[in-house]
Design a protein around this motif. Structure first.
Motif, PDB file in Angstrom:
ATOM      1  N   ARG A  42      -7.201 -11.183  -2.167  1.00 13.21           N
ATOM      2  CA  ARG A  42      -7.292  -9.759  -2.072  1.00 13.21           C
ATOM      3  C   ARG A  42      -8.442  -9.252  -2.055  1.00 13.21           C
ATOM      4  O   ARG A  42      -8.872  -8.280  -1.501  1.00 13.21           O
ATOM      5  N   GLY A  43      -9.368  -9.856  -2.705  1.00 13.41           N
ATOM      6  CA  GLY A  43     -10.895  -9.558  -2.893  1.00 13.41           C
ATOM      7  C   GLY A  43     -11.788  -9.529  -1.683  1.00 13.41           C
ATOM      8  O   GLY A  43     -12.832  -8.850  -1.571  1.00 13.41           O
ATOM      9  N   ILE A  44     -11.307 -10.386  -0.634  1.00 13.38           N
ATOM     10  CA  ILE A  44     -12.188 -10.632   0.637  1.00 13.38           C
ATOM     11  C   ILE A  44     -11.312 -10.143   1.979  1.00 13.38           C
ATOM     12  O   ILE A  44     -11.503 -10.595   3.017  1.00 13.38           O
ATOM     13  N   THR A  45     -10.227  -9.405   1.728  1.00 14.81           N
ATOM     14  CA  THR A  45      -9.385  -9.181   2.859  1.00 14.81           C
ATOM     15  C   THR A  45      -9.678  -7.571   3.369  1.00 14.81           C
ATOM     16  O   THR A  45      -9.939  -6.783   2.310  1.00 14.81           O
ATOM     17  N   VAL A  63      -5.894  -3.475  -0.656  1.00 17.96           N
ATOM     18  CA  VAL A  63      -6.935  -4.156  -0.111  1.00 17.96           C
ATOM     19  C   VAL A  63      -7.950  -2.946   0.519  1.00 17.96           C
ATOM     20  O   VAL A  63      -7.425  -2.099   1.021  1.00 17.96           O
ATOM     21  N   ASP A  64      -9.236  -3.435   0.758  1.00 23.72           N
ATOM     22  CA  ASP A  64      -9.930  -2.577   1.664  1.00 23.72           C
ATOM     23  C   ASP A  64      -9.334  -2.486   3.263  1.00 23.72           C
ATOM     24  O   ASP A  64      -9.011  -3.104   3.784  1.00 23.72           O
TER      25      ASP A  64
END
Ligand SMILES: Cc1ncc(C[n+]2csc(CCOP(=O)(O)OP(=O)(O)O)c2C)c(N)n1
Ligand code: SF4
Lengths: 257, 354
Positions: A42-45, A63-64
């Motif tokens: 989630r944090g890197i997507t 997510v971003d």
């Protein structure tokens, strides 16, 4: 203590989908989010929603995300991935977005072998703008711009994205799935997971085509829409794995290192 | 710092890379092909530098939008027809407040036109160009040195205002070899909170231009408009040349201004009191600066390599306080300084010596 057997994926916000009842977008969103949770990314997507019914996907995915102009998602996603190679980048596109206005961006992102994932929702119509003919509309299918049914002489043929894109050497993983039954939803989720894993492992371009109901514009009940996918759509667009070079990519990676 | 001799298109690239540009995407079109060629070789030599030869100008502008959102300094370049294709993307970058530099090495138009230097894209550049209420910062270099300085400035302005900035030059500027000194760029000031790099453990963000609620959308438009007002107040740049005793002012930018300078030198030798007002920023147009001249000087001549586009901004600036004449050479035609001097001399004879 009660055992939790079903809950909202962490990568989905607490918002109620605006999609019509029986729409495949809701299911696709949910399983993409489940995969993001399961892979703990989630944090890197970073996701790129399209112009199309899924334009508000950033209201749902936690997510971003950055919205792309109609059809340009793969160009944006390619650039984001090149700028941030250790992030997981996906573009989410309808059939008008991918196979009509954005065919060039999609085709060339695939051909460059960009290490991104495209989630491709094929619902055989332009959902957002009110059910016009899409490149993937079936022959004889009635839409607001093919009122007498799609006529091959005037309107051409349904574009088989998976068949065509699987010919590109830049493509590593490509599968066509359906979300019209629980078993098919599970299969689709597995395919999406494989595609994201392919990207995480650095193996290159992946695309998952999803035959997806649009009951509103098909003017069918949700149940009949699922049947129509089985009986009509999947005959033109047969599900299956069209390309799986993951094993070969693993081998090349070994040789390279 | 060393002086080097380079062609204009290369100067832009070198200035961009030195200013920290780390992402370039573009599609070939004459007369700017040296830009993607130089970038293909040199941006990849710097750490993290990305070059993509895109499938079209449409893809290129959306690529730089993506890389800009990801936090890189970004640039794309093209020439007139290709810039037309980028307009949806430029509008979208303005809406999403994404910084980025767009280079237009203008050629003759409309349509495919030709590959000769021209200034027919002034309206497109200064009026936004794409759809919706937005503006693009437009810088018009007239020398090799300015190509370097203004390219660096374009990155700073784009970041400062979170808006696309354009270098508007033409085939002549792009191809001409000139000496240049690359100044030390300012360190980048751009807040990480505007970058999209994955949520980490925190809250996710999104960047969008779509605002379905008209009240939200109206507010966003006013917010952008307030920003454009600040730019209009703070950023106009212009140059004045031989203006001290001028009785007639030539208003010209870019290549046209260079030709005008050559013409003015000749006219001065013949005793004609002619000066030059050269807008360096085309948007914001140096309106007040031009208007303030009209209290002393009553004769203006606008010279453009077009049928008269900046002319409208000059009229707006002077508001009828002075007489405005126009001379234009559209479609890729470029006059010599001597030819332009003859045109100006005729007007001068008729108005001032009359
Ligand atoms: C340049 C441009 N042209 C047209 C549109 C209008 N538009 C928005 S979505 C869309 C089609 C959406 O269909 P599809 O991609 O199949 O996605 P769906 O809505 O069916 O999920 C169109 C034509 C637009 N936003 N931008
Ligand atoms: S119009 Fe079709 S694709 Fe769009 S939300 Fe409704 S069912 Fe889904």
């Amino acid at each position: 203590m009660a055992k939790t057997v079903y809950q909202r994926p962490k990568s989905l916000k607490e918002a109620i989908f605006h999609y019509c009842p029986g729409c495949g977008h809701s299911i696709a969103h949910r399983i993409v989010a489940e995969v993001i949770d399961e892979l703990d990314i989630r944090g890197i997507t970073i996701g790129v929603p399209p112009a199309g019914c899924a334009v508000l996907a950033y209201n749902y995915f936690d997510v971003d995300m950055i919205e792309a102009p109609h059809g340009r998602g793969p160009a944006m996603a390619s650039a984001i991935k090149r700028a941030l190679p250790d992030r997981v980048v996906f573009s989410y596109q309808g059939d008008g977005d991918l196979a009509a206005i954005g065919i060039a961006e999609s085709f060339h992102a695939a051909n460059r072998g960009e290490n991104i994932t495209i989630i491709f929702i094929n619902n055989a119509v332009y959902g957002m703008t009110g059910g016009q003919m899409a490149p993937t509309t079936m022959l004889e299918q009635k839409t607001t711009t093919s009122p007498l049914g799609r006529n091959k002489k005037l309107d051409g043929y349904p574009v088989k994205v998976s068949e065509i894109f699987s010919q590109l050497r830049g493509v590593t993983y490509l599968e066509r799935c359906m979300v019209n039954s629980p078993a098919n939803v599970n299969k689709t989720k597995k395919a999406i997971k494989k595609a994201f894993q392919c990207q995480i492992d650095g193996h290159g371009f992946s695309l998952i085509e999803i035959l997806s109901p649009c009951p509103t514009n098909w003017k069918m009940s949700a149940v009949n829409s699922c049947k129509w996918i089985d009986e009509v759509m999947s005959k033109e667009f047969p599900p299956g794995v069209f390309k799986d070079n993951i094993y070969a990519a693993t081998k090349t990676a070994e040789v390279d290192s | 710092m060393n002086k080097v001799l380079m062609s204009g298109n290369f100067i832009i690239c070198e200035a961009a890379i030195r200013a920290g540009c780390r992402f370039y995407a573009g599609y070939p079109i004459t007369p700017q092909n040296e830009i993607p060629e130089y970038m293909a070789e040199h941006i990849r030599k710097v750490e993290g530098g990305v070059f993509i030869q895109s499938e079209s100008e449409i893809a290129a502008i959306n690529m730089i939008a993506g890389a800009s959102a990801a936090g890189l300094r970004v640039m794309t370049s093209s020439s007139s027809p290709g810039i037309s294709l980028k307009q949806e993307g430029i509008s979208s970058m303005a809406a999403c407040e994404l910084p980025g530099v767009i280079v237009n090495i203008m050629r003759g138009g409309p349509g495919l036109g030709n590959i000769r230097p021209s200034q027919g894209d002034y309206f497109q550049a200064t009026r936004g160009g794409g759809h919706g209420d937005y503006r693009t910062i437009v810088l018009a270099p007239a020398t090799g040195q300015e190509l370097a300085d203004l390219t660096m400035a374009a990155f700073d302005l784009a970041d400062k205002y979170r808006n696309p900035a354009m270098i508007l030059a033409d085939g002549m500027m792009g191809q001409m070899m000139e000496p240049v000194i690359f100044k030390k760029p300012k360190p980048r000031q751009y807040n990480e909170k505007f970058m999209l790099r994955g949520a980490g453990k925190g809250k996710s963000k999104f960047i969008r231009g779509l605002l379905l609620d008209p009240i939200d959308s109206e507010e966003h438009n006013w917010k952008l408009a307030r920003k454009y007002e600040v730019i209009t107040k703070n950023e106009p740049l212009h140059e004045e040349y031989k203006m001290d005793d001028a009785q007639m002012v030539i208003v010209a930018y870019g290549t046209a201004a260079r030709i005008a300078k050559g013409a003015i030198k000749r006219l001065r030798e013949q005793g004609m009191k002619v000066g030059l007002f050269r807008p360096i920023t085309l948007w914001p147009f140096p309106e007040q600066q031009l208007r303030s001249l009209s209290s002393k000087i009553k004769h203006f001549l606008v010279f453009e390599m077009s049928t008269g586009q900046m002319l409208e901004d000059v009229r707006l600036a002077l508001q009828g306080y002075a007489d405005i004449k126009f001379h234009g050479r559209p479609g890729g035609a470029v006059p010599t300084p001597a030819e332009l001097a003859n045109v100006i001399a005729r007007v001068y004879e008729r108005t001032i010596n009359n």
